[in-house]
Design a protein around this motif. Sequence first.
Motif, PDB file in Angstrom:
ATOM      1  N   VAL A   1       0.844  -1.199   0.000  1.00  0.00           N
ATOM      2  CA  VAL A   1       0.000   0.000   0.000  1.00  0.00           C
ATOM      3  C   VAL A   1       0.876   1.245   0.000  1.00  0.00           C
ATOM      4  CG1 VAL A   1      -1.626   1.341   1.405  1.00  0.00           C
ATOM      5  CG2 VAL A   1      -2.000  -1.092   1.063  1.00  0.00           C
ATOM      6  N   SER A   2       1.894   1.240   0.839  1.00  0.00           N
ATOM      7  CA  SER A   2       2.811   2.379   0.913  1.00  0.00           C
ATOM      8  C   SER A   2       3.586   2.546  -0.399  1.00  0.00           C
ATOM      9  CB  SER A   2       3.776   2.171   2.084  1.00  0.00           C
ATOM     10  OG  SER A   2       4.716   3.195   2.121  1.00  0.00           O
ATOM     11  N   TYR A   3       4.019   1.438  -0.979  1.00  0.00           N
ATOM     12  CA  TYR A   3       4.744   1.510  -2.248  1.00  0.00           C
ATOM     13  C   TYR A   3       3.843   2.077  -3.348  1.00  0.00           C
ATOM     14  CZ  TYR A   3       7.652   0.164  -6.175  1.00  0.00           C
ATOM     15  OH  TYR A   3       8.418   0.185  -7.306  1.00  0.00           O
ATOM     16  N   ALA A   4       2.564   1.695  -3.338  1.00  0.00           N
ATOM     17  CA  ALA A   4       1.629   2.220  -4.331  1.00  0.00           C
ATOM     18  C   ALA A   4       1.429   3.729  -4.161  1.00  0.00           C
ATOM     19  CB  ALA A   4       0.297   1.489  -4.240  1.00  0.00           C
ATOM     20  N   VAL A   5       1.436   4.207  -2.912  1.00  0.00           N
ATOM     21  CA  VAL A   5       1.347   5.650  -2.677  1.00  0.00           C
ATOM     22  C   VAL A   5       2.546   6.345  -3.310  1.00  0.00           C
ATOM     23  CG1 VAL A   5       1.445   7.460  -0.913  1.00  0.00           C
ATOM     24  CG2 VAL A   5      -0.034   5.491  -0.578  1.00  0.00           C
ATOM     25  N   ARG A   6       3.703   5.772  -3.089  1.00  0.00           N
ATOM     26  CA  ARG A   6       4.929   6.383  -3.632  1.00  0.00           C
ATOM     27  C   ARG A   6       4.915   6.430  -5.151  1.00  0.00           C
ATOM     28  NH1 ARG A   6      11.078   4.797  -3.098  1.00  0.00           N
ATOM     29  NH2 ARG A   6      11.883   6.825  -3.647  1.00  0.00           N
TER      30      ARG A   6
ATOM     31  N   SER B   1      -5.079  14.249  -0.095  1.00  0.00           N
ATOM     32  CA  SER B   1      -3.869  13.668   0.506  1.00  0.00           C
ATOM     33  C   SER B   1      -3.773  13.999   1.990  1.00  0.00           C
ATOM     34  CB  SER B   1      -2.623  14.171  -0.223  1.00  0.00           C
ATOM     35  OG  SER B   1      -2.604  13.710  -1.553  1.00  0.00           O
ATOM     36  N   LEU B   2      -4.183  15.211   2.366  1.00  0.00           N
ATOM     37  CA  LEU B   2      -4.173  15.592   3.792  1.00  0.00           C
ATOM     38  C   LEU B   2      -5.147  14.741   4.602  1.00  0.00           C
ATOM     39  CD1 LEU B   2      -3.948  19.480   3.635  1.00  0.00           C
ATOM     40  CD2 LEU B   2      -2.288  17.942   4.665  1.00  0.00           C
ATOM     41  N   VAL B   3      -6.344  14.533   4.068  1.00  0.00           N
ATOM     42  CA  VAL B   3      -7.333  13.701   4.765  1.00  0.00           C
ATOM     43  C   VAL B   3      -6.817  12.280   4.906  1.00  0.00           C
ATOM     44  CG1 VAL B   3      -9.659  12.711   4.586  1.00  0.00           C
ATOM     45  CG2 VAL B   3      -9.297  15.133   4.107  1.00  0.00           C
ATOM     46  N   TRP B   4      -6.231  11.755   3.838  1.00  0.00           N
ATOM     47  CA  TRP B   4      -5.683  10.394   3.858  1.00  0.00           C
ATOM     48  C   TRP B   4      -4.538  10.302   4.877  1.00  0.00           C
ATOM     49  CZ3 TRP B   4      -3.559   7.668  -1.145  1.00  0.00           C
ATOM     50  CH2 TRP B   4      -3.386   6.297  -0.898  1.00  0.00           C
TER      51      TRP B   4
ATOM     52  N   LEU C   1       2.793   9.949   1.968  1.00  0.00           N
ATOM     53  CA  LEU C   1       1.805  10.979   1.665  1.00  0.00           C
ATOM     54  C   LEU C   1       2.345  12.367   1.989  1.00  0.00           C
ATOM     55  CD1 LEU C   1      -1.456   9.240   2.862  1.00  0.00           C
ATOM     56  CD2 LEU C   1      -0.970  10.009   0.543  1.00  0.00           C
ATOM     57  N   ILE C   2       3.078  12.487   3.079  1.00  0.00           N
ATOM     58  CA  ILE C   2       3.676  13.779   3.429  1.00  0.00           C
ATOM     59  C   ILE C   2       4.670  14.204   2.349  1.00  0.00           C
ATOM     60  CG2 ILE C   2       5.202  14.936   5.083  1.00  0.00           C
ATOM     61  CD1 ILE C   2       3.682  13.289   7.281  1.00  0.00           C
ATOM     62  N   GLU C   3       5.474  13.255   1.849  1.00  0.00           N
ATOM     63  CA  GLU C   3       6.380  13.563   0.736  1.00  0.00           C
ATOM     64  C   GLU C   3       5.599  14.072  -0.472  1.00  0.00           C
ATOM     65  OE1 GLU C   3       8.580  10.105  -0.370  1.00  0.00           O
ATOM     66  OE2 GLU C   3       9.742  10.073   1.481  1.00  0.00           O
TER      67      GLU C   3
ATOM     68  N   ILE D   1       2.561  15.457  -0.540  1.00  0.00           N
ATOM     69  CA  ILE D   1       1.965  16.769  -0.268  1.00  0.00           C
ATOM     70  C   ILE D   1       3.010  17.865  -0.411  1.00  0.00           C
ATOM     71  CG2 ILE D   1       0.944  18.212   1.544  1.00  0.00           C
ATOM     72  CD1 ILE D   1      -0.434  15.592   2.558  1.00  0.00           C
ATOM     73  N   VAL D   2       4.208  17.640   0.119  1.00  0.00           N
ATOM     74  CA  VAL D   2       5.276  18.632   0.013  1.00  0.00           C
ATOM     75  C   VAL D   2       5.601  18.891  -1.462  1.00  0.00           C
ATOM     76  CG1 VAL D   2       7.738  19.023   0.460  1.00  0.00           C
ATOM     77  CG2 VAL D   2       6.253  18.202   2.297  1.00  0.00           C
ATOM     78  N   ALA D   3       5.677  17.843  -2.262  1.00  0.00           N
ATOM     79  CA  ALA D   3       5.969  18.016  -3.694  1.00  0.00           C
ATOM     80  C   ALA D   3       4.845  18.780  -4.385  1.00  0.00           C
ATOM     81  CB  ALA D   3       6.165  16.652  -4.346  1.00  0.00           C
ATOM     82  N   GLN D   4       3.590  18.494  -4.021  1.00  0.00           N
ATOM     83  CA  GLN D   4       2.466  19.191  -4.639  1.00  0.00           C
ATOM     84  C   GLN D   4       2.438  20.673  -4.244  1.00  0.00           C
ATOM     85  OE1 GLN D   4      -0.686  16.611  -3.260  1.00  0.00           O
ATOM     86  NE2 GLN D   4      -0.787  15.532  -5.214  1.00  0.00           N
TER      87      GLN D   4
END
Length: 197
Positions: free
Chosen positions: A60-65, A92-95, A145-147, A149-152
Motif C-alpha cells: 500500500v505504501s509503495y503504491a502511494v509512492r 492527501s491531507l485527509v488520507w 503521503l507527506i512527501e 503533499i510537500v511536492a504538490q
Amino acid sequence: MNIARLLYNNMERLISVVCLALMVIGLTYNTVCRYLFQSSLPWMEEVCAYMMIWLVYTSVSYAVRQNAHICIDSVLGLYPKKILPYVLILGSLVWTLFSIAIVVIGAMYTYSLYTKGGRAITLPLPIWVIYAIIPLGHAFVAARLIEKIVAQVKALNSRGEIEVPTGNALETVEILNPAAESEEIARLEGKQERGEP
C-alpha cells in the motif's frame, strides 16, 4: 547516510519482495512435501498468511509512492484545472490524517497484545509481532503521503507540474501561480497588440 537514504527509498519494496519470496518458497515446499511425501509442515500456511498480511500493508505504501492507487478520476474531471491541485492536496491531507489515526490506534492495540503476551496459533512467535505491521504500514503510508503533499505544494508555489491520476495513466497538469499566470497573460496580450503570432 547514503545507505540510510537507500533503505528509506526502498524499504517497502524490500519488505514486499522478501515476504513474497518467503511465501512462494514456503508454499512450494509445503505442496511438494504434501503430495510427494504425504507430510507437510503444519505451521507453513500460517507463516504464509502472515507474510501475505505484511506484503499487503507494505505494498500500500509503495503504491502511494508510485502514485498507483485507485481513484475515481471521473470525480476529478468535475473540478476545473485551477482548483484540481488543491482538491488533490486536500485529499492527501485527509488520507494522511486517517493513516496517522490508524498508526495511533494500531500502536495501542499492538501494545495491548504485547502486554497480554499471546502467541501465534502454531508458531512460537508473539502475536504482537504480526500485528505490528498495522501501525508500521500506516506510518509508511503517512510518510509517503507527506512527501507527496510537500511536492504538490512546491509545484503550486512555483510554475511547475503536478501529477493527476487519470484512468490507467498519470496526466501531468501544468500549474501556474497567480503572478506567473498574469505575467503570461500580459505577455500574450502584448503580442496580440503588436500583431505577432
